[in-house]
Write an enzyme that holds these catalytic residues in place. Structure first.
Site, PDB file in Angstrom:
ATOM      1  N   HIS A 160       0.832  -1.215   0.000  1.00 47.53           N
ATOM      2  CA  HIS A 160       0.000   0.000   0.000  1.00 47.53           C
ATOM      3  C   HIS A 160       0.862   1.259   0.000  1.00 47.53           C
ATOM      4  O   HIS A 160       2.024   1.219   0.405  1.00 47.53           O
ATOM      5  CB  HIS A 160      -0.847   0.039   1.287  1.00 47.53           C
ATOM      6  CG  HIS A 160      -1.943  -0.956   1.361  1.00 47.53           C
ATOM      7  ND1 HIS A 160      -2.098  -1.799   2.444  1.00 47.53           N
ATOM      8  CD2 HIS A 160      -2.964  -1.240   0.512  1.00 47.53           C
ATOM      9  CE1 HIS A 160      -3.174  -2.555   2.255  1.00 47.53           C
ATOM     10  NE2 HIS A 160      -3.709  -2.240   1.090  1.00 47.53           N
ATOM     11  N   CYS A 247      -2.513   0.139  10.064  1.00 48.02           N
ATOM     12  CA  CYS A 247      -3.621  -0.657   9.538  1.00 48.02           C
ATOM     13  C   CYS A 247      -4.548  -1.242  10.595  1.00 48.02           C
ATOM     14  O   CYS A 247      -5.638  -1.688  10.262  1.00 48.02           O
ATOM     15  CB  CYS A 247      -3.074  -1.765   8.661  1.00 48.02           C
ATOM     16  SG  CYS A 247      -1.844  -2.732   9.474  1.00 48.02           S
TER      17      CYS A 247
HETATM   18  C1  CIR Z   1      -3.822  -7.857   3.271  1.00 53.91           C
HETATM   19  O1  CIR Z   1      -3.060  -8.321   2.424  1.00 53.91           O
HETATM   20  O2  CIR Z   1      -4.851  -7.275   2.969  1.00 53.91           O
HETATM   21  C2  CIR Z   1      -3.442  -8.046   4.723  1.00 53.91           C
HETATM   22  N1  CIR Z   1      -2.765  -9.304   4.875  1.00 53.91           N
HETATM   23  C3  CIR Z   1      -2.579  -6.929   5.225  1.00 53.91           C
HETATM   24  C4  CIR Z   1      -3.256  -5.595   5.173  1.00 53.91           C
HETATM   25  C5  CIR Z   1      -2.452  -4.511   5.812  1.00 53.91           C
HETATM   26  N2  CIR Z   1      -3.133  -3.285   5.680  1.00 53.91           N
HETATM   27  C6  CIR Z   1      -2.537  -2.101   5.701  1.00 53.91           C
HETATM   28  O3  CIR Z   1      -1.329  -2.011   5.835  1.00 53.91           O
HETATM   29  N3  CIR Z   1      -3.302  -1.026   5.555  1.00 53.91           N
END
Ligand code: CIR
Length: 254
Positions: A160, A247
């Site tokens: 991201h 997150c």
């Molecule tokens: C994903 O791939 O969606 C999750 N394993 C990790 C998401 C992390 N989100 C973020 O950094 N905003």
């Protein structure tokens, strides 16, 4: 008063989506403990933590940042880029409804909140494997009446935009120049992560304090030299799920 919405770690977190990382075993009990400590740190920064129940059907649901963008005037419920995460939005919409007017990103738009970085009225949106142009156009239409300006930013090599850059003070960002162009942030001071710590750019600013993973000592000392107040935290198990500190919460003023 600040509110921090979190969701407890799902017992299925070991089935999380991974894009840039190799799968490693995740110690669920340790992940839960680290997440509780994260919630305690948010409380110590003055947030009222609204800790939602875990959702076993959604391995990635601890990462609430990806399903909503909460601004002073409204909240936008996203349409997450990963198919396995799309069912995470409904419950967060219910939780946010009492606090904000809601708008929605709809098909064919796909967007993860992790790709949205707001600095004052400037909204930087990562064009990543999770966020596409139709979603950016929808977001721009939703936000322009409120005086926000959107800028699409190419992100390469990480999940991201906020894996590559986050805000660390009222006038500065912390950034990995390999994953995002420094020149994007014209007029903002740019502090670079140390090249041996590529994942070090993700930190969570709550008021004057930076919540920061305790595994990036060289970049941490760069931030400290800038006079930034840091609270470190152990999030190793969440990092294995390709998450970090922004997150796991949605922080906003109530
Ligand atoms: C994903 O791939 O969606 C999750 N394993 C990790 C998401 C992390 N989100 C973020 O950094 N905003």
């Amino acid at each position: 008063m600040k509110i921090a919405i979190t969701r407890q770690v799902s017992s299925s977190i070991d089935q999380c989506v991974l894009t840039h990382l190799e799968r490693q075993p995740i110690d669920f009990d340790l992940a839960r403990l680290q997440h509780q400590q994260y919630e305690s740190v948010l409380s110590s920064c003055g947030c009222r933590v609204v800790s939602l129940s875990p959702e076993v059907d959604y391995p990635d649901s601890v990462f609430v940042e990806d399903v909503a963008i909460v601004l002073d005037e409204l909240a936008i419920i996203t349409n997450p880029g990963a198919a396995s995460r799309q069912g995470e939005t409904e419950s967060i919409a219910q939780v946010l409804k009492p606090y904000r007017h809601l708008e929605f990103i709809r098909e064919p738009g796909r967007l993860d909140g992790g790709d949205v970085l707001c600095i004052d009225k400037n909204v930087y949106v990562g064009v990543s494997s999770r966020t596409n142009q139709p979603a950016i156009e929808q977001l721009s239409m939703i936000l322009s009446p409120y005086g926000y300006t959107l800028k699409a930013v190419r992100v390469e090599g990480c999940l991201h935009l906020k894996s590559a850059v986050t805000q660390v003070s009222s006038q500065a960002v912390l950034l990995n120049p390999v994953w995002v162009e420094s020149s994007t942030f014209e007029g903002v001071k740019v502090i670079e992560v140390h090249r041996s710590e590529p994942y070090a750019a993700n930190c969570l600013m709550v008021g004057e304090t930076l919540i920061y993973p305790d595994v990036y000592p060289i970049t941490q000392s760069r931030l400290e030299r800038e006079g930034i107040r840091i609270l470190t935290i152990d999030v190793t198990e969440l990092i294995k799920a390709e998450g970090a500190v922004t997150c796991c919460s949605l922080v906003f003023s109530a």
